[in-house]
Scaffold this active site. Structure first.
Site, short mmCIF file in Angstrom:
data_model
loop_
_atom_site.label_atom_id
_atom_site.label_comp_id
_atom_site.label_asym_id
_atom_site.label_seq_id
_atom_site.Cartn_x
_atom_site.Cartn_y
_atom_site.Cartn_z
N CYS A 157 -35.93 -8.12 -4.72
CA CYS A 157 -35.36 -8.68 -5.84
C CYS A 157 -35.38 -7.72 -7.08
O CYS A 157 -35.08 -8.20 -7.99
CB CYS A 157 -35.86 -9.86 -5.77
SG CYS A 157 -35.83 -10.82 -4.17
N HIS A 292 -37.28 -13.55 -14.85
CA HIS A 292 -36.76 -13.46 -13.19
C HIS A 292 -36.64 -14.96 -12.74
O HIS A 292 -35.81 -15.17 -11.85
CB HIS A 292 -37.95 -12.68 -12.50
CG HIS A 292 -37.82 -12.56 -10.81
ND1 HIS A 292 -36.43 -11.81 -10.52
CD2 HIS A 292 -38.47 -12.88 -9.85
CE1 HIS A 292 -36.45 -11.93 -9.15
NE2 HIS A 292 -37.62 -12.34 -8.67
N GLU A 303 -45.13 -15.11 -13.50
CA GLU A 303 -44.45 -14.50 -14.62
C GLU A 303 -44.76 -15.24 -15.91
O GLU A 303 -44.89 -14.13 -16.95
CB GLU A 303 -43.04 -14.73 -14.24
CG GLU A 303 -42.09 -14.04 -15.21
CD GLU A 303 -40.51 -13.79 -14.91
OE1 GLU A 303 -39.76 -13.18 -15.77
OE2 GLU A 303 -40.03 -14.90 -14.17
N LYS A 322 -30.92 -18.03 -13.45
CA LYS A 322 -30.81 -18.20 -11.89
C LYS A 322 -30.54 -19.83 -11.52
O LYS A 322 -30.13 -20.26 -10.68
CB LYS A 322 -31.98 -17.68 -11.10
CG LYS A 322 -32.10 -16.28 -10.79
CD LYS A 322 -33.36 -15.98 -10.14
CE LYS A 322 -33.53 -14.45 -9.67
NZ LYS A 322 -33.88 -13.74 -10.93
N HIS A 327 -30.04 -16.82 -6.73
CA HIS A 327 -30.82 -15.62 -6.48
C HIS A 327 -30.14 -14.93 -5.78
O HIS A 327 -30.07 -14.99 -4.52
CB HIS A 327 -32.33 -15.90 -5.86
CG HIS A 327 -33.36 -14.96 -6.11
ND1 HIS A 327 -32.93 -13.49 -6.49
CD2 HIS A 327 -34.59 -14.64 -5.51
CE1 HIS A 327 -33.78 -12.56 -6.59
NE2 HIS A 327 -34.78 -13.20 -5.97
N PHE A 386 -39.97 -9.06 -3.34
CA PHE A 386 -41.15 -8.87 -2.23
C PHE A 386 -41.59 -7.41 -1.81
O PHE A 386 -40.79 -6.54 -2.14
CB PHE A 386 -40.29 -9.30 -0.98
CG PHE A 386 -40.07 -10.65 -0.75
CD1 PHE A 386 -40.81 -11.90 -1.67
CD2 PHE A 386 -39.43 -11.20 0.17
CE1 PHE A 386 -40.48 -13.02 -1.60
CE2 PHE A 386 -39.22 -12.51 0.37
CZ PHE A 386 -39.87 -13.64 -0.50
#
Length: 401
Positions: A157, A292, A303, A322, A327, A386
């Protein structure tokens, strides 16, 4: 933009600007529709790109030989290049760096079923070229005759952000005069949706609620974003419209866990700090953070802790697009880079859709409800993936003069 941070401090490079934008997302196809979609509440439904016709970009035979993620890659790049106008550059000095997290999964799943039900002789001879992650970047390069570096980044991502940073560094270093950077994903297949569901990453309700106390996972999406990046003087000589300047970028690894962020957002905070150092900016000079913000419990908290560590609380206004776009995995960072540049261009911060009950453990200034007026200042765009991948981009207003 700077080339990087060495032992003696930042290493100077050529200035890099954004001269073209392209985007396809569930909230809109093309820059204007996308921007309008970001300013409205998400109406619900699957987050697929609506009304996308690949026949507008490929012939009837060719279109059957290109996976949807590569189709979206080509479409986003074409939009960005059309927006930029004639690059007037040596094709050997134009690069392509495009990202994907998963690549041609839809084609792979389809052909596995063909193999199972109809036998090996019926498997498509185009399977490999359709499923390979570099098909997007390669298709863009071939289509436009760009002979500079042509590379693919697959850092989950964070990939879209890493790709734009890598493309900008090609320009900053002098290797290229222009480059196309971006990312795309089209992995909403039965298999991937089942896998993400079973790992409890997806929202059970299908509603993405970034930084909300009720957040329970992300909403899967497809989409693509692309930026045309140029050396400043090159862009000025040809009279290009300049949307923004790429001020800095950085990449770090959590080195902690394959899916969970490092405690307290340590890796993310280090990435933000390196990005500021790359741009030679102080934290208080940043005017906005495009987060994010996936809507997952651990990642949003980590975050937020990273942002608070670097900027204090409440810090600059924060938004996660998002809540609208969902996403798009390897395409997310590129889509959000387009949103960040448009925030500068339109003097407006989109709200964080889905954030209605702010988490009391997240003491940030999250933009909610309505768009917020914005006096252009450096905008930070975050992406985390990830594998412990962290990526940040810092955009600033167009240079004066």
């Amino acid at each position: 933009m700077l080339l990087g941070v060495g032992p003696a401090g930042p290493v100077p490079g050529r200035r890099v600007v954004v001269t073209g934008l392209g985007v396809l997302a569930c909230c809109g196809l093309g820059v204007e529709a996308f921007w309008e979609g970001l300013l409205r509440p998400w109406p619900g439904g699957e987050r697929r790109v609506p009304d996308f016709d690949p026949a507008a970009y490929f012939g009837p035979k060719e279109v059957r030989r290109v996976d949807r993620f590569a189709q979206l890659s080509v479409a986003a790049a074409d939009m960005a290049l059309a927006d930029a106008g004639s690059l007037q550059a040596d094709p050997a000095k134009v690069g392509v760096v495009f990202a994907t997290g998963i690549g041609g999964l839809a084609t792979l799943e389809e052909q596995i079923e063909v193999h199972r039900t109809r036998g090996p002789r019926r498997v498509s001879p185009f399977l490999i070229t359709m499923m390979m992650p570099n098909a997007g970047a390669g298709s863009i390069s071939i289509r436009h005759g760009f002979r500079g570096p042509c590379e693919t980044i697959a850092t989950a991502c964070a990939a879209g952000t890493h790709a734009i940073a890598a493309a900008a560094r090609l320009v900053a270093s002098g290797r290229c005069d222009a480059a196309v950077g971006g990312g795309a994903e089209a992995a909403m297949t039965d298999l991937s949706m089942a896998a993400f569901t079973n790992m409890t990453a997806l929202s059970a309700s299908g509603v993405c609620r970034p930084f909300d106390a009720r957040r329970d996972g992300f909403a899967m999406a497809e989409g693509a974003g692309a930026l045309v990046l140029e050396e400043l003087d090159h862009a000025r000589r040809r009279g290009a419209r300049i949307y923004a300047e790429v001020l800095g970028a950085a990449s770090t690894a959590d080195a902690h866990h394959i899916t969970a962020p490092s405690p307290g957002g340590e890796g993310a905070a280090a990435c933000i700090e390196l990005t500021l150092a790359d741009a030679q900016l102080a934290a208080d000079e940043v005017g906005h953070v495009n987060a994010h913000g996936t809507g997952t419990p651990l990642n949003d908290l980590a975050e937020a802790q990273a942002i608070a560590k670097v900027f204090g609380t409440p810090g600059p206004p924060v938004t996660s697009t998002k809540g609208v776009t969902g996403h798009a995995l390897g395409g997310a960072g590129a889509i959000e880079a387009v949103a960040s540049v448009l925030t500068l261009d339109r003097h407006l911060i989109p709200p964080t859709a889905g954030c209605e009950e702010p988490d009391p453990e997240i003491p940030l200034d999250v933009v909610r409800g309505e768009p917020r007026a914005f006096e252009p200042a450096p905008v930070l765009s975050n992406s985390f993936g990830f594998g412990g991948h962290n990526g940040c981009l810092l955009f600033g207003p167009p240079p004066a003069g």
